[in-house]
Design a protein around this motif. Structure first.
Motif, PDB file in Angstrom:
ATOM      1  N   GLN A  76       0.835  -1.210   0.000  1.00  0.00           N
ATOM      2  CA  GLN A  76       0.000   0.000   0.000  1.00  0.00           C
ATOM      3  C   GLN A  76       0.867   1.257   0.000  1.00  0.00           C
ATOM      4  OE1 GLN A  76      -3.726  -0.176   1.536  1.00  0.00           O
ATOM      5  NE2 GLN A  76      -3.927   1.942   2.201  1.00  0.00           N
ATOM      6  N   LEU A  77       1.947   1.247   0.781  1.00  0.00           N
ATOM      7  CA  LEU A  77       2.864   2.382   0.809  1.00  0.00           C
ATOM      8  C   LEU A  77       3.485   2.610  -0.568  1.00  0.00           C
ATOM      9  CD1 LEU A  77       4.718   4.494   2.208  1.00  0.00           C
ATOM     10  CD2 LEU A  77       6.280   2.589   2.713  1.00  0.00           C
ATOM     11  N   LEU A  78       3.956   1.544  -1.199  1.00  0.00           N
ATOM     12  CA  LEU A  78       4.595   1.675  -2.513  1.00  0.00           C
ATOM     13  C   LEU A  78       3.586   2.142  -3.563  1.00  0.00           C
ATOM     14  CD1 LEU A  78       6.893  -1.489  -2.632  1.00  0.00           C
ATOM     15  CD2 LEU A  78       7.500   0.840  -1.990  1.00  0.00           C
ATOM     16  N   ALA A  79       2.364   1.607  -3.502  1.00  0.00           N
ATOM     17  CA  ALA A  79       1.341   2.002  -4.475  1.00  0.00           C
ATOM     18  C   ALA A  79       1.032   3.492  -4.362  1.00  0.00           C
ATOM     19  CB  ALA A  79       0.075   1.171  -4.272  1.00  0.00           C
ATOM     20  N   GLN A  80       0.957   3.996  -3.143  1.00  0.00           N
ATOM     21  CA  GLN A  80       0.707   5.433  -2.937  1.00  0.00           C
ATOM     22  C   GLN A  80       1.816   6.284  -3.545  1.00  0.00           C
ATOM     23  OE1 GLN A  80       0.389   5.294   1.333  1.00  0.00           O
ATOM     24  NE2 GLN A  80      -1.855   5.371   1.308  1.00  0.00           N
ATOM     25  N   ARG A  81       3.061   5.868  -3.327  1.00  0.00           N
ATOM     26  CA  ARG A  81       4.192   6.638  -3.851  1.00  0.00           C
ATOM     27  C   ARG A  81       4.275   6.535  -5.374  1.00  0.00           C
ATOM     28  NH1 ARG A  81       7.967   7.980   0.082  1.00  0.00           N
ATOM     29  NH2 ARG A  81       6.886   8.228   2.071  1.00  0.00           N
TER      30      ARG A  81
ATOM     31  N   VAL B 151       0.520  -7.505  -4.659  1.00  0.00           N
ATOM     32  CA  VAL B 151       0.734  -7.249  -6.085  1.00  0.00           C
ATOM     33  C   VAL B 151       0.287  -5.829  -6.448  1.00  0.00           C
ATOM     34  CG1 VAL B 151       0.195  -7.981  -8.436  1.00  0.00           C
ATOM     35  CG2 VAL B 151       0.468  -9.686  -6.635  1.00  0.00           C
ATOM     36  N   ILE B 152       1.162  -5.124  -7.129  1.00  0.00           N
ATOM     37  CA  ILE B 152       0.875  -3.794  -7.675  1.00  0.00           C
ATOM     38  C   ILE B 152       1.173  -3.856  -9.171  1.00  0.00           C
ATOM     39  CG2 ILE B 152       1.429  -1.326  -7.585  1.00  0.00           C
ATOM     40  CD1 ILE B 152       2.843  -1.955  -4.881  1.00  0.00           C
ATOM     41  N   THR B 153       0.274  -3.319  -9.971  1.00  0.00           N
ATOM     42  CA  THR B 153       0.551  -3.214 -11.402  1.00  0.00           C
ATOM     43  C   THR B 153       0.617  -1.740 -11.769  1.00  0.00           C
ATOM     44  OG1 THR B 153      -0.544  -5.312 -11.890  1.00  0.00           O
ATOM     45  CG2 THR B 153      -0.245  -3.799 -13.716  1.00  0.00           C
ATOM     46  N   ALA B 154       1.682  -1.367 -12.479  1.00  0.00           N
ATOM     47  CA  ALA B 154       1.886   0.033 -12.866  1.00  0.00           C
ATOM     48  C   ALA B 154       1.955   0.149 -14.379  1.00  0.00           C
ATOM     49  CB  ALA B 154       3.170   0.568 -12.243  1.00  0.00           C
ATOM     50  N   ALA B 155       1.203   1.094 -14.922  1.00  0.00           N
ATOM     51  CA  ALA B 155       1.299   1.432 -16.340  1.00  0.00           C
ATOM     52  C   ALA B 155       2.280   2.592 -16.463  1.00  0.00           C
ATOM     53  CB  ALA B 155      -0.067   1.816 -16.893  1.00  0.00           C
TER      54      ALA B 155
ATOM     55  N   ASP C 145       1.171  -3.190 -23.284  1.00  0.00           N
ATOM     56  CA  ASP C 145       2.618  -3.410 -23.330  1.00  0.00           C
ATOM     57  C   ASP C 145       3.400  -2.549 -22.342  1.00  0.00           C
ATOM     58  OD1 ASP C 145       2.547  -0.913 -24.495  1.00  0.00           O
ATOM     59  OD2 ASP C 145       3.515  -1.511 -26.372  1.00  0.00           O
ATOM     60  N   ASN C 146       2.733  -1.601 -21.677  1.00  0.00           N
ATOM     61  CA  ASN C 146       3.448  -0.750 -20.710  1.00  0.00           C
ATOM     62  C   ASN C 146       3.206  -1.157 -19.263  1.00  0.00           C
ATOM     63  OD1 ASN C 146       0.758   0.079 -20.546  1.00  0.00           O
ATOM     64  ND2 ASN C 146       1.293   2.227 -20.188  1.00  0.00           N
ATOM     65  N   LEU C 147       2.623  -2.358 -19.048  1.00  0.00           N
ATOM     66  CA  LEU C 147       2.308  -2.793 -17.687  1.00  0.00           C
ATOM     67  C   LEU C 147       3.472  -3.543 -17.055  1.00  0.00           C
ATOM     68  CD1 LEU C 147      -1.382  -4.101 -17.822  1.00  0.00           C
ATOM     69  CD2 LEU C 147      -0.542  -1.836 -17.195  1.00  0.00           C
ATOM     70  N   VAL C 148       3.844  -3.121 -15.858  1.00  0.00           N
ATOM     71  CA  VAL C 148       4.813  -3.831 -15.035  1.00  0.00           C
ATOM     72  C   VAL C 148       4.074  -4.355 -13.807  1.00  0.00           C
ATOM     73  CG1 VAL C 148       6.826  -3.595 -13.532  1.00  0.00           C
ATOM     74  CG2 VAL C 148       6.802  -2.486 -15.764  1.00  0.00           C
ATOM     75  N   ARG C 149       4.220  -5.663 -13.539  1.00  0.00           N
ATOM     76  CA  ARG C 149       3.585  -6.257 -12.358  1.00  0.00           C
ATOM     77  C   ARG C 149       4.645  -6.443 -11.282  1.00  0.00           C
ATOM     78  NH1 ARG C 149       1.263 -12.224 -12.580  1.00  0.00           N
ATOM     79  NH2 ARG C 149       3.387 -12.649 -11.881  1.00  0.00           N
ATOM     80  N   LEU C 150       4.390  -5.865 -10.119  1.00  0.00           N
ATOM     81  CA  LEU C 150       5.315  -5.931  -8.994  1.00  0.00           C
ATOM     82  C   LEU C 150       4.730  -6.821  -7.905  1.00  0.00           C
ATOM     83  CD1 LEU C 150       5.963  -2.088  -8.725  1.00  0.00           C
ATOM     84  CD2 LEU C 150       7.485  -3.754  -9.807  1.00  0.00           C
ATOM     85  N   SER C 151       5.536  -7.743  -7.390  1.00  0.00           N
ATOM     86  CA  SER C 151       5.134  -8.544  -6.237  1.00  0.00           C
ATOM     87  C   SER C 151       6.009  -8.130  -5.064  1.00  0.00           C
ATOM     88  CB  SER C 151       5.303 -10.039  -6.522  1.00  0.00           C
ATOM     89  OG  SER C 151       4.968 -10.794  -5.369  1.00  0.00           O
ATOM     90  N   VAL C 152       5.380  -7.638  -4.018  1.00  0.00           N
ATOM     91  CA  VAL C 152       6.099  -7.065  -2.879  1.00  0.00           C
ATOM     92  C   VAL C 152       6.357  -8.138  -1.839  1.00  0.00           C
ATOM     93  CG1 VAL C 152       6.007  -5.338  -1.052  1.00  0.00           C
ATOM     94  CG2 VAL C 152       5.044  -4.832  -3.307  1.00  0.00           C
ATOM     95  N   GLY C 153       7.617  -8.274  -1.429  1.00  0.00           N
ATOM     96  CA  GLY C 153       7.991  -9.254  -0.426  1.00  0.00           C
ATOM     97  C   GLY C 153       8.016  -8.668   0.972  1.00  0.00           C
ATOM     98  N   VAL C 154       8.928  -9.186   1.795  1.00  0.00           N
ATOM     99  CA  VAL C 154       8.977  -8.745   3.194  1.00  0.00           C
ATOM    100  C   VAL C 154      10.251  -7.954   3.503  1.00  0.00           C
ATOM    101  CG1 VAL C 154       7.550 -10.679   3.971  1.00  0.00           C
ATOM    102  CG2 VAL C 154      10.047 -10.925   3.971  1.00  0.00           C
ATOM    103  N   GLU C 155      10.930  -7.490   2.461  1.00  0.00           N
ATOM    104  CA  GLU C 155      12.118  -6.677   2.678  1.00  0.00           C
ATOM    105  C   GLU C 155      11.736  -5.334   3.316  1.00  0.00           C
ATOM    106  OE1 GLU C 155      12.708  -8.875  -1.347  1.00  0.00           O
ATOM    107  OE2 GLU C 155      11.123  -7.744  -0.324  1.00  0.00           O
TER     108      GLU C 155
ATOM    109  N   ASP D 252      13.959   0.269   1.552  1.00  0.00           N
ATOM    110  CA  ASP D 252      14.831  -0.273   0.509  1.00  0.00           C
ATOM    111  C   ASP D 252      14.052  -0.508  -0.785  1.00  0.00           C
ATOM    112  OD1 ASP D 252      17.060  -0.269   2.147  1.00  0.00           O
ATOM    113  OD2 ASP D 252      16.750  -2.339   2.815  1.00  0.00           O
ATOM    114  N   LEU D 253      12.848  -1.007  -0.651  1.00  0.00           N
ATOM    115  CA  LEU D 253      12.024  -1.262  -1.841  1.00  0.00           C
ATOM    116  C   LEU D 253      11.643   0.039  -2.534  1.00  0.00           C
ATOM    117  CD1 LEU D 253       9.716  -4.076  -0.411  1.00  0.00           C
ATOM    118  CD2 LEU D 253      11.513  -4.353  -2.120  1.00  0.00           C
ATOM    119  N   LEU D 254      11.283   1.043  -1.755  1.00  0.00           N
ATOM    120  CA  LEU D 254      10.900   2.326  -2.329  1.00  0.00           C
ATOM    121  C   LEU D 254      12.077   2.976  -3.055  1.00  0.00           C
ATOM    122  CD1 LEU D 254       8.813   4.540  -2.731  1.00  0.00           C
ATOM    123  CD2 LEU D 254       9.435   5.448  -0.478  1.00  0.00           C
ATOM    124  N   ARG D 255      13.241   2.953  -2.429  1.00  0.00           N
ATOM    125  CA  ARG D 255      14.426   3.528  -3.079  1.00  0.00           C
ATOM    126  C   ARG D 255      14.779   2.777  -4.356  1.00  0.00           C
ATOM    127  NH1 ARG D 255      15.743   4.505   2.376  1.00  0.00           N
ATOM    128  NH2 ARG D 255      16.578   2.410   2.653  1.00  0.00           N
ATOM    129  N   ASP D 256      14.628   1.469  -4.322  1.00  0.00           N
ATOM    130  CA  ASP D 256      14.926   0.654  -5.509  1.00  0.00           C
ATOM    131  C   ASP D 256      14.005   1.017  -6.672  1.00  0.00           C
ATOM    132  OD1 ASP D 256      16.342  -1.485  -6.814  1.00  0.00           O
ATOM    133  OD2 ASP D 256      14.605  -2.770  -6.489  1.00  0.00           O
TER     134      ASP D 256
END
Length: 410
Positions: free
Chosen positions: A264-269, A304-308, A368-378, A382-386
């Protein structure tokens, strides 16, 4: 008796006290006490200690865990998610009958429905589970089963469970829902998803990317019916794999809580990033109908977050090739984060299918511009900066990307 014969006949050692962890019964056969018991077990449904293709104590323990967790009468476990899907549908539908299926499914599920079931004389129509207002009209054609995903892959549309169930119950049509994207901790406890619920245990349930598995859970009579096909087709899971999944399940609640919060944090950002065109994440979805269904049925957004991305396929590929914490991998739901280009990876098989067939069926093909992200427990930071670093590179011209990459990663 000769020494080697005696060696083979050494009795099994049974624990004097109950083990804390379910033992692994890594045996394909079990010794019967007499012929009467053997003959009776041969006729039994899903025996747990006769022949492991039919059942095994370690596998049965996992099935009991899943039934308890999902609030179902009974469960069958399979060697993969696709095995659970294909065996279940072939057990429920006969030649000349019809299935109604979601137009937005995992690529191989769509391929099975469109290509394989046709070979068996089974017809398939498609509908939108998030907008099932046309379902009664389609059901009037005589469908036997309605098949859908709880949250669509990869655009994360939430199904309208109540509307689907209401339409199907009035015509006594069975509902089958793939809930891989909505394990406990994402789907509300009181939500009745379908008559039968399928999970790819490879994903959230096992959670560590170490094992394959699948399951179907529901009413005992339906599970018994599916078991006969499972045993016939040989779609049995190995006891070692079942044991690994069983251990993974024990940390599911802890993992899901962490993944929900971080995603949820990553999706907001991501939603406010200048290189992102749109973010698909159920609780924050800009589509009002999706957000409303998420609020009604979900207790968490999942991992799971999907970003266009702005910049099309090229930008999407640049993103997934420039992450360091997010690995470039095709799966989801595990403890390590991963990213993929949906169109060319998890849904690539749709590109190999006949385009006119897909169009006629109104099957959804990922942009073709969709990226699917699966968020782990890191660590969330670190994930946001990456992601932020990779997004900056994704939006840069090719000529400046290498120099920028050295600066960002240095």
């Amino acid at each position: 008796m000769e020494r080697f014969t005696r060696f083979l006949k050494v009795p099994n050692v049974v624990a004097r006290h109950d083990p804390v962890v379910q033992p692994i019964y890594q045996s394909s056969i079990f010794r019967m006490p007499d012929h009467q018991v053997a003959a009776a077990t041969e006729e039994a449904v899903h025996p747990t200690s006769y022949y492991t293709r039919w059942g095994n104590p370690t596998v049965s323990y996992l099935e009991n865990q899943l039934s308890t967790l999902l609030g179902c009468n009974a469960t069958l476990v399979f060697p993969s998610g696709m095995s659970a899907i294909t065996t279940t549908l072939l057990a429920l539908v006969s030649p000349g009958e019809r299935i109604l299926a979601s137009r937005a499914l995992y690529g191989d599920t769509t391929r099975f429905l469109v290509e394989e079931l046709g070979r068996f004389g089974i017809e398939v129509d498609f509908f939108d589970p998030s907008r099932p207002q046309h379902l009664p009209e389609l059901l009037a054609r005589g469908a036997k089963v309605v098949y859908f995903e709880s949250i669509s892959n990869p655009e994360l549309r939430v199904a309208d469970f109540d509307a689907i169930r209401s339409a199907c119950e009035s015509r006594e049509v069975l509902t089958v829902c793939d809930c891989t994207f909505s394990p406990p901790g994402v789907l509300g406890e009181k939500v009745r998803a379908a008559d039968l619920v399928i999970h790819s245990l490879t994903k959230y349930m096992s959670g560590h990317y170490t094992v394959f598995g699948g399951s179907v859970s529901g009413w005992q009579a339906l599970i018994d019916r599916i078991w006969h096909k499972q045993a016939l087709y040989g779609a049995c899971i190995d006891p070692q794999a079942a044991w690994q999944i069983s251990q993974g399940l024990k940390t599911l609640e802890l993992r899901i809580a962490r993944q929900n919060a971080t995603a949820q944090l990553l999706a907001q950002r991501l939603a406010s990033h200048r290189h992102v065109e749109q973010v698909f994440y159920p609780p924050l979805d800009p589509r009002p109908e999706v957000a409303s269904l998420a609020q009604k049925y979900l207790t968490g957004g999942g991992a799971v977050i999907t970003a266009a991305l702005k910049g099309g396929r090229a930008a999407a590929v640049r993103l997934i090739e420039n992450t360091e914490v997010f690995g470039l991998s095709v799966s989801l739901g595990g403890i390590t984060s991963c990213a993929e280009h949906a169109q060319s990876m998890s849904h690539s098989m749709l590109g190999a299918m006949d385009a006119s067939t897909l169009s006629d069926a109104s099957v959804s093909v990922p942009a073709d511009n969709l990226v699917r992200l699966s968020v782990g427990v890191e660590d969330p930071g670190d994930l946001l900066r990456d992601l932020t670093s990779a997004l900056e590179l994704s939006g840069m011209p090719v000529a400046t990307r290498a120099v920028a990459g050295e600066f960002v990663k240095g």
